[in-house]
Design a protein around this motif. Structure first.
Motif, PDB file in Angstrom:
ATOM      1  N   GLN A  52       0.862  -1.252   0.235  1.00  0.00           N
ATOM      2  CA  GLN A  52       0.013  -0.227  -0.032  1.00  0.00           C
ATOM      3  C   GLN A  52       0.801   1.242   0.053  1.00  0.00           C
ATOM      4  N   PHE A  53       1.954   1.472   0.941  1.00  0.00           N
ATOM      5  CA  PHE A  53       2.703   2.278   0.825  1.00  0.00           C
ATOM      6  C   PHE A  53       3.537   2.609  -0.467  1.00  0.00           C
ATOM      7  N   VAL A  54       4.101   1.582  -0.895  1.00  0.00           N
ATOM      8  CA  VAL A  54       4.974   1.922  -2.239  1.00  0.00           C
ATOM      9  C   VAL A  54       4.032   2.320  -3.543  1.00  0.00           C
ATOM     10  N   ASN A  55       2.643   1.735  -3.450  1.00  0.00           N
ATOM     11  CA  ASN A  55       1.641   2.199  -4.672  1.00  0.00           C
ATOM     12  C   ASN A  55       1.566   3.748  -4.341  1.00  0.00           C
ATOM     13  N   MET A  56       1.791   4.266  -3.370  1.00  0.00           N
ATOM     14  CA  MET A  56       1.723   6.025  -3.132  1.00  0.00           C
ATOM     15  C   MET A  56       2.736   6.616  -3.486  1.00  0.00           C
ATOM     16  N   LEU A  57       3.814   6.106  -3.598  1.00  0.00           N
ATOM     17  CA  LEU A  57       5.014   6.740  -4.092  1.00  0.00           C
ATOM     18  C   LEU A  57       4.969   6.874  -5.573  1.00  0.00           C
ATOM     19  N   GLU A  92       7.153   6.071  11.258  1.00  0.00           N
ATOM     20  CA  GLU A  92       6.311   7.156  11.540  1.00  0.00           C
ATOM     21  C   GLU A  92       6.038   7.968  10.208  1.00  0.00           C
ATOM     22  N   GLU A  93       6.988   7.891   9.285  1.00  0.00           N
ATOM     23  CA  GLU A  93       6.867   8.655   8.032  1.00  0.00           C
ATOM     24  C   GLU A  93       5.822   7.713   7.299  1.00  0.00           C
ATOM     25  N   VAL A  94       5.955   6.426   7.363  1.00  0.00           N
ATOM     26  CA  VAL A  94       5.146   5.312   6.380  1.00  0.00           C
ATOM     27  C   VAL A  94       3.641   5.624   6.916  1.00  0.00           C
ATOM     28  N   LEU A  95       3.344   5.693   8.341  1.00  0.00           N
ATOM     29  CA  LEU A  95       2.242   5.795   8.717  1.00  0.00           C
ATOM     30  C   LEU A  95       1.697   7.225   8.544  1.00  0.00           C
ATOM     31  N   ALA A  96       2.439   8.104   8.469  1.00  0.00           N
ATOM     32  CA  ALA A  96       1.824   9.559   8.517  1.00  0.00           C
ATOM     33  C   ALA A  96       1.315   9.587   6.887  1.00  0.00           C
ATOM     34  N   ARG A  97       2.111   8.984   6.104  1.00  0.00           N
ATOM     35  CA  ARG A  97       1.784   9.062   4.663  1.00  0.00           C
ATOM     36  C   ARG A  97       0.566   8.125   4.262  1.00  0.00           C
ATOM     37  N   LEU A  98       0.311   6.884   4.862  1.00  0.00           N
ATOM     38  CA  LEU A  98      -0.874   6.173   4.756  1.00  0.00           C
ATOM     39  C   LEU A  98      -2.008   6.702   5.385  1.00  0.00           C
ATOM     40  N   GLN A  99      -2.014   7.684   6.415  1.00  0.00           N
ATOM     41  CA  GLN A  99      -2.968   8.378   7.089  1.00  0.00           C
ATOM     42  C   GLN A  99      -3.275   9.756   6.165  1.00  0.00           C
ATOM     43  N   GLY A 100      -2.353  10.069   5.192  1.00  0.00           N
ATOM     44  CA  GLY A 100      -2.804  11.090   4.475  1.00  0.00           C
ATOM     45  C   GLY A 100      -2.191  12.458   5.228  1.00  0.00           C
ATOM     46  N   ARG A 101      -1.435  12.177   6.198  1.00  0.00           N
ATOM     47  CA  ARG A 101      -0.762  13.362   6.746  1.00  0.00           C
ATOM     48  C   ARG A 101       0.202  14.166   6.011  1.00  0.00           C
ATOM     49  N   LYS A 132      11.215  -8.736  15.782  1.00  0.00           N
ATOM     50  CA  LYS A 132      12.105  -8.407  14.655  1.00  0.00           C
ATOM     51  C   LYS A 132      11.464  -7.073  13.867  1.00  0.00           C
ATOM     52  N   GLU A 133      12.445  -6.045  13.783  1.00  0.00           N
ATOM     53  CA  GLU A 133      11.913  -4.978  13.182  1.00  0.00           C
ATOM     54  C   GLU A 133      11.773  -5.052  11.475  1.00  0.00           C
ATOM     55  N   MET A 134      10.778  -4.587  11.046  1.00  0.00           N
ATOM     56  CA  MET A 134      10.339  -4.545   9.577  1.00  0.00           C
ATOM     57  C   MET A 134      10.997  -3.174   9.032  1.00  0.00           C
ATOM     58  N   LYS A 135      11.766  -3.249   8.196  1.00  0.00           N
ATOM     59  CA  LYS A 135      12.673  -1.900   7.561  1.00  0.00           C
ATOM     60  C   LYS A 135      11.943  -1.742   6.415  1.00  0.00           C
ATOM     61  N   VAL A 136      11.759  -0.255   5.937  1.00  0.00           N
ATOM     62  CA  VAL A 136      11.273   0.176   4.590  1.00  0.00           C
ATOM     63  C   VAL A 136      12.645   1.244   4.510  1.00  0.00           C
ATOM     64  N   GLN A 137      13.690   0.773   3.656  1.00  0.00           N
ATOM     65  CA  GLN A 137      14.897   1.591   3.552  1.00  0.00           C
ATOM     66  C   GLN A 137      14.547   3.201   3.195  1.00  0.00           C
ATOM     67  N   GLY A 138      14.949   4.104   3.974  1.00  0.00           N
ATOM     68  CA  GLY A 138      14.735   5.448   3.591  1.00  0.00           C
ATOM     69  C   GLY A 138      13.593   5.954   4.339  1.00  0.00           C
ATOM     70  N   TYR A 139      12.838   5.398   5.252  1.00  0.00           N
ATOM     71  CA  TYR A 139      11.780   5.742   5.715  1.00  0.00           C
ATOM     72  C   TYR A 139      11.483   5.224   7.039  1.00  0.00           C
ATOM     73  N   THR A 140      11.228   6.077   8.043  1.00  0.00           N
ATOM     74  CA  THR A 140      10.814   5.697   9.067  1.00  0.00           C
ATOM     75  C   THR A 140       9.310   4.999   9.452  1.00  0.00           C
TER      76      THR A 140
END
Length: 593
Positions: free
Chosen positions: A492-497, A584-593, A574-582
């Motif tokens: 979902q996040f990648v499709n927004m970029l 919080e940045e992922v969540l904020a983008r998904l929430q339209g912030r 274990k932590e899931m990593k989205v390289q280049g994004y925290t």
């Protein structure tokens, strides 16, 4: 000799006859060279619905099928009432009121049937004439015995559904044969009471396709027909006391065809057991609106879903119908939502006039074809499960197949391919929750098996995180997002970029692991853990001893920051990593912030 006038063929002479070839030519012209195949509607069942059906479709079926058996009277409006442990006198009083306000019966879902006030029920309701259903989790024969004792000489009306646990009825048959046989014996002289349930809703409310719901329901019925007969109880007696519960989802036409296909295959199943065809007309189908499709976000949309679900149920030939309250996922039972749910059936019957025609879908080129396709696919799947040993032997296979379909549905919802209005499209950005998200996520009763859950829980958890950060709370929380939800979030996040924004994405996590969100005032981190790790973690946080076997962790666990942070480390999240994004940045983008 009947004085009914002979039917006169209807003719519309002023309209020239249009052949199938002419319709297809017009379709091709309107599409301006586009392939009509692009208009096909792919169903989760593995086949597609055509954009155009014609009279030759019935010829392909060997001619118009005969109309299916239909209730002598319109369907019964049977609201469900959850009865907590105890006598349930308040719910019995509510049932009396509902019957005076448009209900035709009532369905008691009993947490503890042993303490239910059966004698009070018999005093308040005439059991000989009132349609009453009962769902119990233990000792179904004991409840029936109490009913017979409370109303001696009375032939009960309604049904009994025995739901012994988180497995399909029929999947643990060996432990309950004696109790179920006694249920058959107690109700053999009660033609209007069905004591054996085939719970197709179990499959539907976990995301099964229409084909799977029909097939696995037939597998359940086959197990009962094979295992219960004895020298004293015939297979015909077992068949006569069977009924089917089916959950109806919002997909209007397929759900209608699902119930019709079930009735057709029921006749085939009975024939396979050498039982008379007359028993097929005896089949009763109890439909209920689907919990799988319920949402907590923009919840009034549930009213609209329930309307299409109810219409599919009654036009598909259901004998009785339970419409859930639109807010039942997150709110306590209340008269307002109960009245809306009860009146939906009343409106469809009294104002829309549904239920006046036998099998209203009969003869429709589209619906007859769709019914036939579902029946063929379901019978093939039914036979495959029977070849694998049937239920309960193939229980694991059945549940795995449903899980695979549900996981794909979650992915389609996250990517926007499948729309849930108000949840993943046409959201209300200013929505104010009428419930407390933290309390809801902590509740053990919160239904996490719904299609919308991964999407809505991410939004609820995100809202709580930002609230915690703003308030500088001194506590932290872990929110269970679901199985493999991190992969859904990634997609979902990648499709927004934009293409130039997309970083290299690390693998989400191994299949089958649980996705969680660790949230503190300083940070939010997407993580994953095995079910065993999460279970141990939850027991530690809530101090639940290991000897207590039946513990279902809530979706939200909170503690002081130091304890929670250390527990996450110790139990191996274990932590899931989205390289280049925290996170919080992922969540904020998904929430339209």
């Amino acid at each position: 000799m009947s004085d009914t006038p002979a039917a006169v063929p209807v003719s519309f002479a002023e309209f020239p006859a249009v052949t199938t070839a002419e319709w297809q030519a017009r379709l091709a012209r309107d599409l301006k060279g586009q392939d009509p195949a692009t208009l096909r509607w792919p169903l989760p069942d593995g086949f597609s619905v055509e954009p155009f059906y014609h009279r030759e479709a019935l010829a392909a079926l060997g001619g118009p099928p005969a109309p299916l058996p239909h209730p002598v009277v319109p369907w019964l409006n049977v609201p469900a009432l959850n009865v907590p442990a105890g006598e349930g006198r308040a719910q019995i009083d509510q049932a009396v009121q509902a019957l005076g306000r448009g209900a035709d019966g009532v369905h008691f879902i009993l947490a503890d049937a042993g303490s239910f006030a059966v004698h009070y029920l018999a005093e308040m309701l005439p059991l000989a004439t009132t349609f009453v259903g009962y769902t119990v989790t233990a000792a179904p024969d004991a409840l029936l015995s109490q009913l017979v004792e409370a109303a001696p000489g009375t032939a009960l009306r309604g049904f009994l559904r025995f739901a012994p646990g988180p497995v399909p009825e029929g999947a643990e048959l060996a432990d309950y044969r004696a109790a179920l046989r006694r249920c058959v014996s107690l109700t053999t002289a009660m033609p209007d009471f069905r004591a054996l349930a085939v719970n197709g809703a179990f499959f539907g409310n976990r995301g099964a396709t229409a084909t799977q719901q029909i097939a696995f329901s037939l597998n359940t019925a086959a197990a009962l027909l094979a295992e219960l007969p004895t020298d004293d109880i015939s297979a015909a007696q077992v068949a006569a006391t069977l009924h089917v519960h089916m959950a109806v989802a919002p997909s209007y036409f397929p759900e209608m065809a699902k119930l019709r296909a079930l009735r057709r295959l029921w006749a085939t199943l009975l024939h396979g057991f050498g039982l008379p065809a007359s028993l097929n007309a005896n089949l009763r189908v109890h439909a209920l609106t689907s919990s799988w499709a319920q949402t907590t976000l923009d919840p009034h949309t549930n009213l609209l879903r329930h309307t299409t679900e109810a219409m599919s149920a009654v036009l598909g030939g259901a004998d009785s119908l339970s419409v859930a309250a639109f807010d039942c996922v997150f709110a306590e039972a209340n008269e307002f939502s109960a009245r809306l749910a009860r009146n939906l059936s009343v409106l469809l019957r009294e104002e829309a006039g549904l239920g006046q025609v036998q099998d209203p879908a009969a003869g429709s080129y589209f619906l007859e074809t769709l019914t036939d396709q579902l029946a063929q696919e379901a019978w093939t799947l039914f036979q495959r499960v029977e070849a694998a040993g049937g239920l309960p032997v193939a229980r694991g296979q059945v549940l795995d197949e449903i899980k695979a379909v549900a996981t794909e549905t979650f992915r389609r919802i996250a990517s926007g391919q499948q729309v849930i209005v108000g949840t993943n499209r046409f959201q209300n950005p200013r929505e104010q929750f009428s419930f407390h998200p933290k309390k809801l996520l902590r509740s053990a009763e919160f239904d996490v098996t719904r299609a919308a859950y991964p999407t809505e829980v991410l939004r609820l958890a995100t809202a709580l995180h930002f609230e915690r950060r703003e308030k500088k709370s001194k506590r932290a929380a872990v929110v269970l997002l679901g199985t493999n939800t991190n992969q859904i979030i990634l997609e979902q996040f990648v499709n927004m970029l934009q293409p130039h924004e997309r970083p290299e994405i690390a693998a989400s996590h191994p299949p089958g692991t649980l996705s969680v969100l660790y949230s503190s005032p300083e940070e939010a981190t997407l993580m994953y853990a095995t079910p065993e790790q999460f279970q141990k973690f939850a027991r530690f946080i809530y101090q639940i001893p290991t000897e207590k076997q039946h513990f279902i962790p809530p979706a939200l666990l909170s503690s002081d920051m130091a304890t929670l942070h250390e527990a996450v480390r110790v139990f191996g999240f274990k932590e899931m990593k989205v390289q280049g994004y925290t996170t919080e940045e992922v969540l904020a983008r998904l929430q339209g912030r």
